[in-house]
Design a protein around this motif. Structure first.
Motif, PDB file in Angstrom:
ATOM      1  N   ALA A  26      12.421  83.333   3.459  1.00  0.00           N
ATOM      2  CA  ALA A  26      11.296  84.041   2.649  1.00  0.00           C
ATOM      3  C   ALA A  26      10.905  85.362   3.333  1.00  0.00           C
ATOM      4  O   ALA A  26      10.562  85.454   4.692  1.00  0.00           O
ATOM      5  CB  ALA A  26      10.182  82.955   2.447  1.00  0.00           C
ATOM      6  N   ALA A  27      10.440  86.316   2.815  1.00  0.00           N
ATOM      7  CA  ALA A  27       9.994  87.599   3.378  1.00  0.00           C
ATOM      8  C   ALA A  27       8.323  87.518   3.574  1.00  0.00           C
ATOM      9  O   ALA A  27       7.683  86.557   2.823  1.00  0.00           O
ATOM     10  CB  ALA A  27      10.027  88.708   2.410  1.00  0.00           C
ATOM     11  N   ALA A  28       8.022  88.003   4.772  1.00  0.00           N
ATOM     12  CA  ALA A  28       6.626  87.859   4.951  1.00  0.00           C
ATOM     13  C   ALA A  28       5.693  88.977   4.129  1.00  0.00           C
ATOM     14  O   ALA A  28       5.983  89.978   4.282  1.00  0.00           O
ATOM     15  CB  ALA A  28       6.292  88.226   6.337  1.00  0.00           C
ATOM     16  N   LEU A  29       5.041  88.348   3.161  1.00  0.00           N
ATOM     17  CA  LEU A  29       4.380  89.148   2.278  1.00  0.00           C
ATOM     18  C   LEU A  29       2.752  89.032   1.858  1.00  0.00           C
ATOM     19  O   LEU A  29       2.380  87.918   2.082  1.00  0.00           O
ATOM     20  CB  LEU A  29       4.971  89.042   0.672  1.00  0.00           C
ATOM     21  CG  LEU A  29       6.639  89.263   0.704  1.00  0.00           C
ATOM     22  CD1 LEU A  29       7.000  88.386  -0.587  1.00  0.00           C
ATOM     23  CD2 LEU A  29       6.894  90.478   0.996  1.00  0.00           C
ATOM     24  N   GLY A  30       2.043  89.865   1.718  1.00  0.00           N
ATOM     25  CA  GLY A  30       0.680  89.648   1.311  1.00  0.00           C
ATOM     26  C   GLY A  30      -0.169  89.080   2.475  1.00  0.00           C
ATOM     27  O   GLY A  30       0.446  88.663   3.505  1.00  0.00           O
ATOM     28  N   THR A  31      -1.323  88.847   2.250  1.00  0.00           N
ATOM     29  CA  THR A  31      -2.159  88.468   2.926  1.00  0.00           C
ATOM     30  C   THR A  31      -2.739  86.912   2.385  1.00  0.00           C
ATOM     31  O   THR A  31      -3.281  87.107   1.411  1.00  0.00           O
ATOM     32  CB  THR A  31      -3.323  89.141   3.433  1.00  0.00           C
ATOM     33  OG1 THR A  31      -2.962  90.380   3.975  1.00  0.00           O
ATOM     34  CG2 THR A  31      -4.279  88.324   4.358  1.00  0.00           C
ATOM     35  N   ALA A  32      -2.374  85.852   2.855  1.00  0.00           N
ATOM     36  CA  ALA A  32      -2.813  84.744   2.189  1.00  0.00           C
ATOM     37  C   ALA A  32      -4.174  84.246   2.717  1.00  0.00           C
ATOM     38  O   ALA A  32      -4.295  84.093   3.898  1.00  0.00           O
ATOM     39  CB  ALA A  32      -1.709  83.734   2.512  1.00  0.00           C
ATOM     40  N   GLY A  33      -4.786  84.012   1.650  1.00  0.00           N
ATOM     41  CA  GLY A  33      -6.113  83.066   1.982  1.00  0.00           C
ATOM     42  C   GLY A  33      -5.966  81.713   2.227  1.00  0.00           C
ATOM     43  O   GLY A  33      -4.930  81.146   1.755  1.00  0.00           O
ATOM     44  N   LEU A 798      -6.489  83.554  -6.757  1.00  0.00           N
ATOM     45  CA  LEU A 798      -7.361  83.086  -5.826  1.00  0.00           C
ATOM     46  C   LEU A 798      -7.065  82.094  -4.722  1.00  0.00           C
ATOM     47  O   LEU A 798      -7.631  82.088  -3.820  1.00  0.00           O
ATOM     48  CB  LEU A 798      -8.746  82.892  -6.468  1.00  0.00           C
ATOM     49  CG  LEU A 798      -9.611  84.124  -7.184  1.00  0.00           C
ATOM     50  CD1 LEU A 798     -10.672  83.835  -7.729  1.00  0.00           C
ATOM     51  CD2 LEU A 798      -9.549  85.264  -6.171  1.00  0.00           C
ATOM     52  N   GLN A 799      -5.909  81.404  -5.278  1.00  0.00           N
ATOM     53  CA  GLN A 799      -5.522  80.364  -4.383  1.00  0.00           C
ATOM     54  C   GLN A 799      -4.607  80.874  -3.084  1.00  0.00           C
ATOM     55  O   GLN A 799      -4.725  80.700  -1.951  1.00  0.00           O
ATOM     56  CB  GLN A 799      -4.649  79.567  -4.785  1.00  0.00           C
ATOM     57  CG  GLN A 799      -4.981  78.271  -5.436  1.00  0.00           C
ATOM     58  CD  GLN A 799      -3.781  77.449  -5.939  1.00  0.00           C
ATOM     59  OE1 GLN A 799      -2.683  77.990  -6.438  1.00  0.00           O
ATOM     60  NE2 GLN A 799      -3.980  76.010  -6.016  1.00  0.00           N
ATOM     61  N   GLN A 800      -4.189  82.121  -3.182  1.00  0.00           N
ATOM     62  CA  GLN A 800      -3.272  82.710  -2.295  1.00  0.00           C
ATOM     63  C   GLN A 800      -3.540  84.320  -1.932  1.00  0.00           C
ATOM     64  O   GLN A 800      -3.028  84.674  -0.906  1.00  0.00           O
ATOM     65  CB  GLN A 800      -1.799  82.674  -3.103  1.00  0.00           C
ATOM     66  CG  GLN A 800      -1.638  83.348  -4.367  1.00  0.00           C
ATOM     67  CD  GLN A 800      -0.519  82.963  -5.154  1.00  0.00           C
ATOM     68  OE1 GLN A 800       0.580  82.961  -4.426  1.00  0.00           O
ATOM     69  NE2 GLN A 800      -0.318  82.381  -6.081  1.00  0.00           N
ATOM     70  N   ILE A 801      -4.610  84.860  -2.495  1.00  0.00           N
ATOM     71  CA  ILE A 801      -4.790  86.431  -2.276  1.00  0.00           C
ATOM     72  C   ILE A 801      -6.195  86.559  -1.835  1.00  0.00           C
ATOM     73  O   ILE A 801      -7.010  86.017  -2.623  1.00  0.00           O
ATOM     74  CB  ILE A 801      -4.602  87.308  -3.416  1.00  0.00           C
ATOM     75  CG1 ILE A 801      -2.943  87.321  -3.688  1.00  0.00           C
ATOM     76  CG2 ILE A 801      -5.062  88.772  -3.122  1.00  0.00           C
ATOM     77  CD1 ILE A 801      -2.676  87.718  -5.185  1.00  0.00           C
ATOM     78  N   ASP A 802      -6.395  86.777  -0.475  1.00  0.00           N
ATOM     79  CA  ASP A 802      -7.763  87.021  -0.124  1.00  0.00           C
ATOM     80  C   ASP A 802      -8.188  88.421  -0.378  1.00  0.00           C
ATOM     81  O   ASP A 802      -8.035  89.127   0.210  1.00  0.00           O
ATOM     82  CB  ASP A 802      -7.828  86.759   1.430  1.00  0.00           C
ATOM     83  CG  ASP A 802      -9.110  86.796   2.029  1.00  0.00           C
ATOM     84  OD1 ASP A 802      -9.975  86.734   1.374  1.00  0.00           O
ATOM     85  OD2 ASP A 802      -9.049  86.891   3.257  1.00  0.00           O
ATOM     86  N   MET A 803      -9.027  88.357  -1.214  1.00  0.00           N
ATOM     87  CA  MET A 803      -9.619  89.616  -1.901  1.00  0.00           C
ATOM     88  C   MET A 803     -11.189  89.296  -2.394  1.00  0.00           C
ATOM     89  O   MET A 803     -11.226  89.069  -3.547  1.00  0.00           O
ATOM     90  CB  MET A 803      -8.938  90.095  -2.955  1.00  0.00           C
ATOM     91  CG  MET A 803      -8.943  91.721  -3.434  1.00  0.00           C
ATOM     92  SD  MET A 803      -8.452  92.393  -4.743  1.00  0.00           S
ATOM     93  CE  MET A 803      -6.561  92.471  -3.786  1.00  0.00           C
ATOM     94  N   PRO A 804     -11.925  89.503  -1.439  1.00  0.00           N
ATOM     95  CA  PRO A 804     -13.385  88.829  -1.808  1.00  0.00           C
ATOM     96  C   PRO A 804     -14.031  89.801  -2.948  1.00  0.00           C
ATOM     97  O   PRO A 804     -14.665  89.128  -3.788  1.00  0.00           O
ATOM     98  CB  PRO A 804     -14.199  89.380  -0.591  1.00  0.00           C
ATOM     99  CG  PRO A 804     -13.113  89.062   0.682  1.00  0.00           C
ATOM    100  CD  PRO A 804     -11.757  89.855   0.122  1.00  0.00           C
ATOM    101  N   GLU A 805     -13.642  90.992  -2.798  1.00  0.00           N
ATOM    102  CA  GLU A 805     -14.178  91.670  -4.052  1.00  0.00           C
ATOM    103  C   GLU A 805     -13.850  91.374  -5.372  1.00  0.00           C
ATOM    104  O   GLU A 805     -14.635  91.241  -6.302  1.00  0.00           O
ATOM    105  CB  GLU A 805     -14.141  93.243  -3.869  1.00  0.00           C
ATOM    106  CG  GLU A 805     -14.566  93.959  -2.737  1.00  0.00           C
ATOM    107  CD  GLU A 805     -13.638  93.543  -1.248  1.00  0.00           C
ATOM    108  OE1 GLU A 805     -14.082  94.142  -0.498  1.00  0.00           O
ATOM    109  OE2 GLU A 805     -12.516  93.051  -1.552  1.00  0.00           O
ATOM    110  N   PHE A 806     -12.594  91.023  -5.399  1.00  0.00           N
ATOM    111  CA  PHE A 806     -12.064  90.549  -6.706  1.00  0.00           C
ATOM    112  C   PHE A 806     -12.818  89.138  -7.061  1.00  0.00           C
ATOM    113  O   PHE A 806     -12.817  88.780  -8.120  1.00  0.00           O
ATOM    114  CB  PHE A 806     -10.485  90.515  -6.763  1.00  0.00           C
ATOM    115  CG  PHE A 806     -10.011  89.876  -8.098  1.00  0.00           C
ATOM    116  CD1 PHE A 806      -9.410  90.825  -9.142  1.00  0.00           C
ATOM    117  CD2 PHE A 806      -9.417  88.504  -8.176  1.00  0.00           C
ATOM    118  CE1 PHE A 806      -9.045  90.358 -10.211  1.00  0.00           C
ATOM    119  CE2 PHE A 806      -8.910  87.977  -9.516  1.00  0.00           C
ATOM    120  CZ  PHE A 806      -8.756  88.844 -10.443  1.00  0.00           C
TER     121      PHE A 806
END
Length: 924
Positions: A26-33, A798-806
């Motif tokens: 797998a490619a290392a993608l995004g920032t996982a929460g 929201l399981q997988q993307i750490d974006m507090p503002e969203f």
């Protein structure tokens, strides 16, 4: 948040499996929460958990229905918690007795951290018979023999170790021959289409019909073993200058199997006014080597009962050939040598008629007929009738034969099975997806418009029939249909038990599934469900209501006959309390077309229960709504059609119907490639907003769609786009980086709006993949925004993307929709509109916020709103749901006037999600 750039040192994941069963890196993608688990403590009962808790990367899978007796292989998907299973994990499978089972595995989806989210697995046709299997990390057993694929000039050859198929890369044939050992069992497999060029309204008159055949344009090897091979074939139906009905056929072969599956899809590329389908089928030639009295025909009716006859009968004659002869023929076995027969029969065998042609026609859901004749040019003899045929047949003898079957045969009427030329050296079998015995397919629009030539007149029509009419918009051009078929190359005529097992496999494709507890623990589909739990009277009341509602739709489908080629899988929208029928003929109240997400309700109902009947209902709906209710060609490709009398009738062509949110379940649970195609086609569906403005009839300000400034709403529009983008990203499809950036960019710019989701909409730039951030706050709320998959997709995001503002913007919407004016005034600068409805449906938003925030007071308020809704049409705690027997309608029916599909789907989703999220706060 700036979308992360993947490291150039990290290899991208492969789009499909290789010959090995090791999953691609797998490619290392995004920032996982962190993986947020919002399940209420104790929601999963002890009975729902396995006796021995599996370790990471381990799960015991079982058959959805009973263990199949006829298996051509099986494929399924399994979910994994975030971070639990490496993206390059290999898997092994063992039967319950510890026997190693050959396995092929490949990735379906990754979490942003590169760990495996969903894996797909396939077992061979000769897999050890077991009720369950344990999937663990490890090296898989190799199949013996494996399925192999060899590409040659002009054809592809697939060998399962039992049968060998040759697939031409051009020409009319999908399969030029199927061989078992050295014996050719079938050949010249192709598609056939009868097209009629006019449709006399009185049904009388001479009409011209042409017969078209498949013309192969491209052949692609999608999988090449060692357990599963998939060959994709695309082309069109052609003849003498006419080329139409583009098709996609997938042939699936499993190691050790004596049969193969065909997934047949076609697009209807006609406006329904010029060319009419008068027959659509799949045809094979079958070489016949045995004596006429040793050639056999089988056509399965209901259950395991079958028409079982020899082409030249030796039973029932005036003279007896001998008991052993009769017994052998009835059993489908080779008869003793003719020199052992009674001479009075042996010397006159040439005087016994040979019946070369058979037809089984299922023209409606309630009856089929069987007839036969000796040959063309002679009269047909009525054989018998029945109710619902299995859609399964056979032609052959002791030297080998060909079995064939179509899933959902009677449900997808009018259908037909034909056997021709069984008295000759080469017979022919045709599985008709549209029977030539039925009237031609009529897809013309059902009324003349009634003068609705302007937007103002069309809005008036909407006020009376709820139909959003617009000239030339009620076209079937671009809709599609998918049908599943299975074929077997058998060594000899099957006995009764084997034939019954084949019929069962045709009716319901053997399916392995993960247990409910594993689904819950993996956080699949946002973690918005928990196992069925009747541990308290309050829970039991909700569970009983959920069961009642599902059972009611099962009953209504049966009693109202919601079957047919274009209809099967859908349900009706609303009931007519005066006629005590569903409003099948009243504009927007007829076919539901996914309105308010019955697809989601059914899939979450399955996930929490593991019930096979719910799975099959949801499966049929997914096959229908993803194909028939959506355009796959033409100017509106990527959009779906709003509910109506015909599935394509309404002029509202919308993202909310075509959304990938409704398809994800079936794809990830079954690894079905066709469903994957449908979702991948939506990766750039924002471009449809350039073609068609969904608000064109009600806009007050001038607006011309501009790719740099498209007006897109944050609810039904964006949720459909986000579902497609997320799916392509996690699948690592061809456009995954683009889709990741669009998803993260729109999430950031929704969060940056003055009032977040309450801002309602913004201008979207297709070049940057971001919304323009508005300066002035506003409050724009629709009761529909969150009920077409927005809740479910945001839960996965929201399981997988750490974006507090969203997250804050979404939780604000979840808290305030059912909140007070004072709360809205304090946070948004003004009250919410007083006419917002679907309050009970929106309790699941509040439940989600309460669970994420740990707010017990909010949870208590949400349960009160759910149990005691404001609207009398919602299903409150005191609402009486029961049926009464009605006999004055065309057929006797069970009637519950309170039920409507909008309310049922949204009640079901709210009940399921509330129990999972805040079940511990349920009063009582």
């Amino acid at each position: 948040m700036t979308p992360p750039t993947p490291s150039s040192q990290t290899p991208a994941a492969p789009s499909g499996p290789t010959r090995r069963t090791v999953l691609g890196a797998a490619a290392a993608l995004g920032t996982a929460g962190p993986l947020h688990s919002a399940l209420a403590s104790g929601a999963a009962s002890a009975a729902s958990r396995p006796a021995r808790r599996p370790g990471p990367g381990e799960v015991t899978v079982h058959w959805l229905e009973d263990r199949p007796a006829a298996l051509t292989g099986a494929t399924w998907g399994t979910p994994w918690p975030q971070g639990a299973v490496p993206g390059d994990q290999s898997f092994a499978l063992t039967a319950a007795d510890g026997t190693a089972v050959p396995l092929q595995s490949w990735p379906l989806a990754y979490w942003p951290d590169g760990s495996l989210k969903w894996s797909a697995h396939a077992i061979p046709g000769a897999a050890p018979a077991a009720g369950s299997y344990t999937l663990t990390g490890g090296e898989p057993a190799a199949p013996e023999p494996p399925v192999t694929v060899r590409e040659h000039r002009g054809f592809v050859e697939v060998d399962t170790g039992v049968i060998n198929a040759r697939i031409p890369t051009s020409g009319p044939h999908l399969i030029s021959r199927v061989r078992r050992g050295t014996t050719v069992i079938a050949r010249d497999g192709h598609l056939v289409n009868l097209v009629q060029h006019e449709l006399p309204d009185d049904g009388v008159g001479t009409v011209r019909r042409d017969q078209l055949r498949s013309s192969v344009e491209e052949v692609t090897v999608e999988q090449s073993g060692p357990v599963r091979a998939v060959i994709k074939i695309t082309g069109r139906h052609t003849r003498r200058g006419l080329s139409w009905l583009p098709f996609t056929v997938r042939l699936c072969f499993h190691a050790g199997a004596e049969g193969f599956r065909m997934v047949h899809s076609f697009v209807f590329d006609s406006d329904g006014q010029e060319h009419f389908i008068a027959g659509l089928g799949v045809r094979f030639s079958v070489p016949l080597r045995d004596e006429l009295y040793d050639r056999h025909v089988r056509l399965v009716g209901e259950g395991h009962g079958a028409l079982a006859e020899a082409v030249k009968p030796l039973t029932g004659l005036r003279r007896d050939p001998g008991e052993e002869v009769r017994r052998a023929q009835v059993a489908g076995q080779r008869t003793p040598g003719i020199d052992t027969w009674d001479p009075r029969v042996a010397d006159r065998v040439h005087l016994i008629p040979a019946f070369g042609d058979y037809s089984l026609s299922q023209l409606n859901s309630e009856g089929f007929t069987v007839r036969k004749r000796t040959r063309a040019g002679h009269g047909w003899i009525d054989v018998d009738q029945g109710r619902r045929a299995a859609g399964c047949g056979y032609l052959g003898g002791p030297s080998g034969g060909f079995a064939f079957g179509m899933k959902d045969f009677w449900q997808l009427h009018p259908t037909q099975l034909d056997i021709r030329g069984a008295h000759t050296s080469t017979g022919e079998v045709t599985v008709w997806l549209w029977s030539p015995d039925a009237p031609p397919m009529d897809t013309r629009f059902y009324h003349d418009g009634m003068g609705q030539d302007t937007y103002a007149e069309q809005l008036e029509g909407l006020e009376i029939t709820y139909e959003d009419y617009e000239p030339d918009f009620g076209t079937p051009y671009g809709i599609a249909r998918t049908t599943e078929l299975t074929f077997w190359a058998l060594a000899s005529t099957p006995g009764r038990e084997q034939l019954g097992a084949i019929a069962d496999a045709v009716r319901a494709t053997p399916q392995l599934v993960s247990p409910v507890a594993h689904m819950v623990e993996s956080g699949a589909f946002g973690g918005l469900f928990s196992p069925v739990d009747r541990s308290t009277p309050a829970r039991a009341r909700i569970e009983d209501r959920l069961d009642f509602l599902f059972d009611y739709y099962v009953t209504q489908r049966e009693q109202r006959h919601w079957y047919g080629f274009w209809n099967y899988g859908d349900v009706m929208h609303s009931q007519d309390s005066d006629r005590q029928v569903w409003r099948y003929d009243i504009g927007g109240y007829a076919w539901d077309n996914s309105e308010l997400s019955p697809d989601l309700w059914l899939w979450y109902a399955y996930l929490r229960s593991g019930r096979a009947d719910i799975f099959r209902f949801a499966e049929a709906m997914t096959r229908h709504t993803g194909e028939v209710d959506v355009y796959h060609a033409g100017p509106w490709a990527g959009l779906g059609t709003r509910h109506g009398v015909q599935h394509w009738a309404d002029s509202a062509k919308q993202q909310r119907i075509s959304t990938a949110a409704y398809r994800r379940f079936y794809y990830y649970l079954t690894a079905d490639e066709r469903t994957g195609d449908l979702m991948r086609a939506l990766a750039r569906s924002e471009e449809t907003f350039v073609v068609l403005d969904p608000l064109r009839k009600i806009r007050e300000e001038p607006y011309e769609p501009d790719p740099r400034a498209l007006s897109i709403g944050f609810g039904t529009d964006w949720s459909g786009l986000a579902a497609a983008w997320l799916t392509e990203w996690e699948r690592r499809g061809p456009r995954w980086e683009e889709c990741r950036d669009k998803l993260l960019g729109t999430m950031e710019t929704i969060a940056a709006q003055p009032n977040g989701f309450f801002q309602g909409e913004a201008r979207y730039d297709t070049e940057t993949g971001r919304f323009a951030v508005q300066e002035e706050p506003r409050i724009d709320v629709s009761h529909l925004s969150a009920v077409f998959g927005l809740v479910e997709i945001n839960a996965e995001l929201l399981q997988q993307i750490d974006m507090p503002e969203f997250e804050a913007a979404w939780l604000q919407y979840c808290r305030l929709y059912n909140g007070t004016d004072e709360e809205a005034e304090a946070e948004l600068g003004g009250p919410l509109p007083g006419n917002r409805s679907l309050r009970q449906a929106h309790t699941r938003l509040g439940a989600y916020a309460a669970a994420r925030l740990g707010d017990d007071a909010l949870a208590d308020r949400i349960w009160d709103a759910f149990l005691h809704p404001q609207a009398d049409w919602e299903y409150g705690e005191d609402t009486e749901l029961r049926t009464e027997r009605v006999t004055h309608t065309l057929n006797p029916t069970d009637w519950c006037g309170k039920v409507a599909t909008n309310d049922t789907a949204q009640y079901g989703l709210a009940a399921i999600q509330n129990l999972a999220l805040i079940g511990g706060r349920l009063p009582g």
